[in-house]
Design a protein around this motif. Structure first.
Motif: not given
Length: 128
Positions: A44, A74, A76, A90, A104, A106, A108, A113, A115-118
């Motif tokens: 990211a 997060s 997953h 993204t 922000q 994520h 995929h 999804c 992994i996601e976060g800020r």
């Protein structure tokens, strides 16, 4: 180290990249013969850096960016190297100015999804 393969799309607020390096046994982020999900933060961060370069004015001097915090992360999945096929990385610029940017992000794999976060990025920290 370049972990991203392609930029699929981008505009002033968002970038979407493709990564294939997660299955490479020579990936420099591998540890204990696996690529843990937390390494997705580096994927990211690289997408954010590419985005910054693409949206910078063509006559602007290059700037250094430093990832200063990651929030709301997060994971997953436990690992990334056991997923065949490309990852979609993204990053979307949520706010910022010439010194500090909040993204922000994520990652995929297909519709899933992972992994996601800020993340916040400070530009040219040595001049602050």
């Amino acid at each position: 180290m370049c972990l991203l393969e392609n930029v699929l799309e981008w505009n002033g607020q968002r970038i979407v990249c493709e990564a294939l390096s997660h299955t490479d046994p020579m990936n420099p982020l591998r540890a204990a013969d696996r690529l843990g999900a937390a390494t997705g933060v580096e994927y990211a961060a690289q997408a954010m850096a590419v985005h910054g370069a693409l949206v910078a004015p063509s006559d602007a001097a290059p700037t250094q960016g430093y990832l200063t915090s990651v929030r709301g992360l997060s994971l997953h999945v436990d690992r990334l190297d056991d997923l065949a096929g490309p990852l979609c990385v993204t990053a979307e610029r949520m706010s910022g100015d010439s010194r500090l940017i909040l993204y922000q992000f994520h990652i995929h794999h297909g519709e899933r999804c992972l992994i996601e976060g800020r993340a916040s990025v400070v530009l040219d920290a040595q001049t602050l």
